[in-house]
Design an enzyme around this catalytic site. Structure first.
Site, PDB file in Angstrom:
ATOM      1  N   TRP A 110       0.825  -1.217   0.000  1.00  0.00           N
ATOM      2  CA  TRP A 110       0.000   0.000   0.000  1.00  0.00           C
ATOM      3  C   TRP A 110       0.849   1.252   0.000  1.00  0.00           C
ATOM      4  O   TRP A 110       0.558   2.188  -0.749  1.00  0.00           O
ATOM      5  CB  TRP A 110      -1.025  -0.056   1.140  1.00  0.00           C
ATOM      6  CG  TRP A 110      -2.045  -1.125   0.878  1.00  0.00           C
ATOM      7  CD1 TRP A 110      -2.179  -2.311   1.534  1.00  0.00           C
ATOM      8  CD2 TRP A 110      -3.038  -1.138  -0.169  1.00  0.00           C
ATOM      9  NE1 TRP A 110      -3.189  -3.052   0.968  1.00  0.00           N
ATOM     10  CE2 TRP A 110      -3.737  -2.366  -0.066  1.00  0.00           C
ATOM     11  CE3 TRP A 110      -3.399  -0.247  -1.172  1.00  0.00           C
ATOM     12  CZ2 TRP A 110      -4.777  -2.710  -0.935  1.00  0.00           C
ATOM     13  CZ3 TRP A 110      -4.431  -0.586  -2.038  1.00  0.00           C
ATOM     14  CH2 TRP A 110      -5.109  -1.806  -1.913  1.00  0.00           C
ATOM     15  N   ASP A 179      -1.486   6.689   6.863  1.00  0.00           N
ATOM     16  CA  ASP A 179      -2.561   5.815   6.396  1.00  0.00           C
ATOM     17  C   ASP A 179      -2.796   4.786   7.493  1.00  0.00           C
ATOM     18  O   ASP A 179      -2.000   3.863   7.671  1.00  0.00           O
ATOM     19  CB  ASP A 179      -2.141   5.145   5.079  1.00  0.00           C
ATOM     20  CG  ASP A 179      -3.110   4.053   4.635  1.00  0.00           C
ATOM     21  OD1 ASP A 179      -4.171   3.892   5.274  1.00  0.00           O
ATOM     22  OD2 ASP A 179      -2.805   3.375   3.632  1.00  0.00           O
ATOM     23  N   LYS A 203     -12.406  -1.822   7.351  1.00  0.00           N
ATOM     24  CA  LYS A 203     -11.727  -2.824   8.181  1.00  0.00           C
ATOM     25  C   LYS A 203     -12.177  -2.769   9.647  1.00  0.00           C
ATOM     26  O   LYS A 203     -12.481  -3.799  10.236  1.00  0.00           O
ATOM     27  CB  LYS A 203     -10.218  -2.651   8.096  1.00  0.00           C
ATOM     28  CG  LYS A 203      -9.699  -2.937   6.686  1.00  0.00           C
ATOM     29  CD  LYS A 203      -8.234  -2.662   6.566  1.00  0.00           C
ATOM     30  CE  LYS A 203      -7.767  -2.708   5.124  1.00  0.00           C
ATOM     31  NZ  LYS A 203      -7.833  -4.048   4.528  1.00  0.00           N
TER      32      LYS A 203
HETATM   33  N1  PMP Z   1      -4.136   1.309   2.722  1.00  0.00           N
HETATM   34  C1  PMP Z   1      -4.136   0.120   3.352  1.00  0.00           C
HETATM   35  C2  PMP Z   1      -3.178  -0.080   4.470  1.00  0.00           C
HETATM   36  C3  PMP Z   1      -5.018  -0.879   2.963  1.00  0.00           C
HETATM   37  O1  PMP Z   1      -4.987  -2.066   3.569  1.00  0.00           O
HETATM   38  C4  PMP Z   1      -5.932  -0.627   1.920  1.00  0.00           C
HETATM   39  C5  PMP Z   1      -6.961  -1.622   1.457  1.00  0.00           C
HETATM   40  N2  PMP Z   1      -6.880  -2.886   1.887  1.00  0.00           N
HETATM   41  C6  PMP Z   1      -5.877   0.609   1.267  1.00  0.00           C
HETATM   42  C7  PMP Z   1      -4.989   1.555   1.720  1.00  0.00           C
HETATM   43  C8  PMP Z   1      -6.783   0.928   0.113  1.00  0.00           C
HETATM   44  O2  PMP Z   1      -8.074   1.154   0.554  1.00  0.00           O
HETATM   45  P1  PMP Z   1      -9.284   1.364  -0.448  1.00  0.00           P
HETATM   46  O3  PMP Z   1      -9.529   0.056  -1.121  1.00  0.00           O
HETATM   47  O4  PMP Z   1     -10.402   1.766   0.451  1.00  0.00           O
HETATM   48  O5  PMP Z   1      -8.900   2.423  -1.413  1.00  0.00           O
END
Ligand code: PMP
Length: 367
Positions: A110, A179, A203
């Site tokens: 990510w 994040d 989550k």
């Molecule tokens: N950051 C992290 C740490 C994640 O685990 C995720 C999704 N699993 C995201 C960002 C992306 O999130 P989204 O699908 O809501 O854009």
């Protein structure tokens, strides 16, 4: 129509990374509110965002979040569109001015996606690059080489794919942007040290496609004033998170989640519960390390994202099939790396985790 209204079908133990499990008492409350919200005769999905009742719903959710996080009025709490991926771009659009640099800690999948988005907007630097050790840990202070005069330092507190987590925010002279999609509201954390924190809701907080952001007001004051309205954190803040038709449902479910967290001991309670769940899973992995293979360095282990491999791909396929048949869901590793992953987000119970660990133990014995 299957069954009579009011009859509930059985539920599985859900260990998915997100959308993740929600508490049953929240689901049951929302189920009634889909039909009629607060006795109004109109369901929550149909309810107006310019009403007094929704203003109260949003205000109550915001203040519950503020209480849980222990933050004062110097922070804005924002309910925003998303998910988190939108904010990978919005953060640099708002805060990466020409002539400055966005510093990043590259600790996994990510953060890499986040850095790629920032590069499209402006100049970036990488203060830590975990690629060479396959993202097996998060850096300590000695491993971080900060850029001079960065506009901010971006990091990801919990790497949901790799299963690593920062025990504390990194030291930084630059404003910290985090994040926290994996672990916001899962433990106590010094939120006040951050200029901006954001988390997709799916989550630990509610439905996907929605984001909770926490922004220090004096950091917002630096934001680019020339952005399209919907991409500006400051405009969202000025409008109290009701710039357009917001995700009424997501705000409402997040409010439920904040109250559920408060009833269950706040962040201290969540931390205790999540630590108990994690020790059950790591306890088994430590007892059978040759079977449940972790590549994560012990000092970087995540409390909520626990990936592992089995000795063969064949065994992994067998485990995933057998776990589904036994009523467990969501155990496949992230599609980019495969393997197995146990996600222990807030609503996953200690009892469900114990059932899973017993199942895994038995599988290992047979395997
Ligand atoms: N950051 C992290 C740490 C994640 O685990 C995720 C999704 N699993 C995201 C960002 C992306 O999130 P989204 O699908 O809501 O854009």
């Amino acid at each position: 129509v299957n069954g009579t209204p009011g009859e509930l079908s059985p539920r599985a133990d859900n260990f998915a990374a997100g959308p993740a499990a929600l508490p049953e008492e929240v689901l049951l409350a929302v189920r009634d509110e889909l039909w009629s919200f607060a006795g109004t005769g109109t369901g929550i999905l149909e309810y107006g965002h310019r009403t007094e009742l929704f203003a109260r719903t949003l205000g109550d959710a915001r203040e519950a979040a503020r209480r849980l996080l222990g933050l004062g009025e110097e922070f804005e709490i924002l309910f925003l569109p998303g998910g988190a991926t939108l904010h990978f771009a919005m953060v640099p659009m708002n805060f990466l001015a020409k002539g400055t640099v966005a510093d990043h800690l590259l600790t996994g999948t990510w953060p890499r996606k986040c850095l790629a988005e920032a590069k499209k907007v402006g100049a970036t630097a990488v203060a830590f690059d975990g690629t060479s050790t396959a993202f097996d840990h998060v850096p300590d202070a000695a491993e971080i080489r900060p850029a001079a005069d960065a506009a901010y330092l971006h990091y990801c507190s919990n790497n949901t794919v790799e299963g690593t987590q920062f025990a504390a925010p990194p030291a930084s002279d630059a404003p910290l942007v985090c994040d926290m999609t994996g672990d916001l509201f899962t433990r106590r954390f010094p939120h006040e040290r951050h200029a901006l924190t954001y988390a997709a809701a799916q989550k630990n907080l509610g439905p996907s496609g929605a984001v909770l952001a926490i922004a220090r007001k004096n950091f917002l004051a630096r934001a680019n004033p020339g952005l399209p309205t919907m991409l500006s954190y400051a405009e969202h803040a000025k409008a109290g998170s009701v710039l357009n038709t917001p995700n009424v449902f997501a705000v409402h479910v997040m409010g439920h989640m904040f109250r559920w967290i408060e009833r269950n001991g706040g962040l201290t309670g969540m931390e205790r519960r999540n630590r108990d769940k994690a020790s059950l899973v790591y306890g088994l992995m430590d007892a059978r390390p040759e079977f449940f293979r972790s590549v994560v360095r012990r000092d970087s282990r995540s409390m909520v994202s626990v990936p592992f491999r089995l000795p063969t791909a064949e065994l992994e396929r067998e485990l995933l099939a057998a776990s589904e048949a036994a009523g467990f869901r969501g155990l496949a590793g992230h599609h980019s790396i495969g393997g197995v992953r146990v996600s222990l987000h807030n609503a996953v119970s200690v009892e469900a985790t114990a059932r899973l660990v017993e199942f895994l133990e038995e599988f290992a014995r047979r395997g």
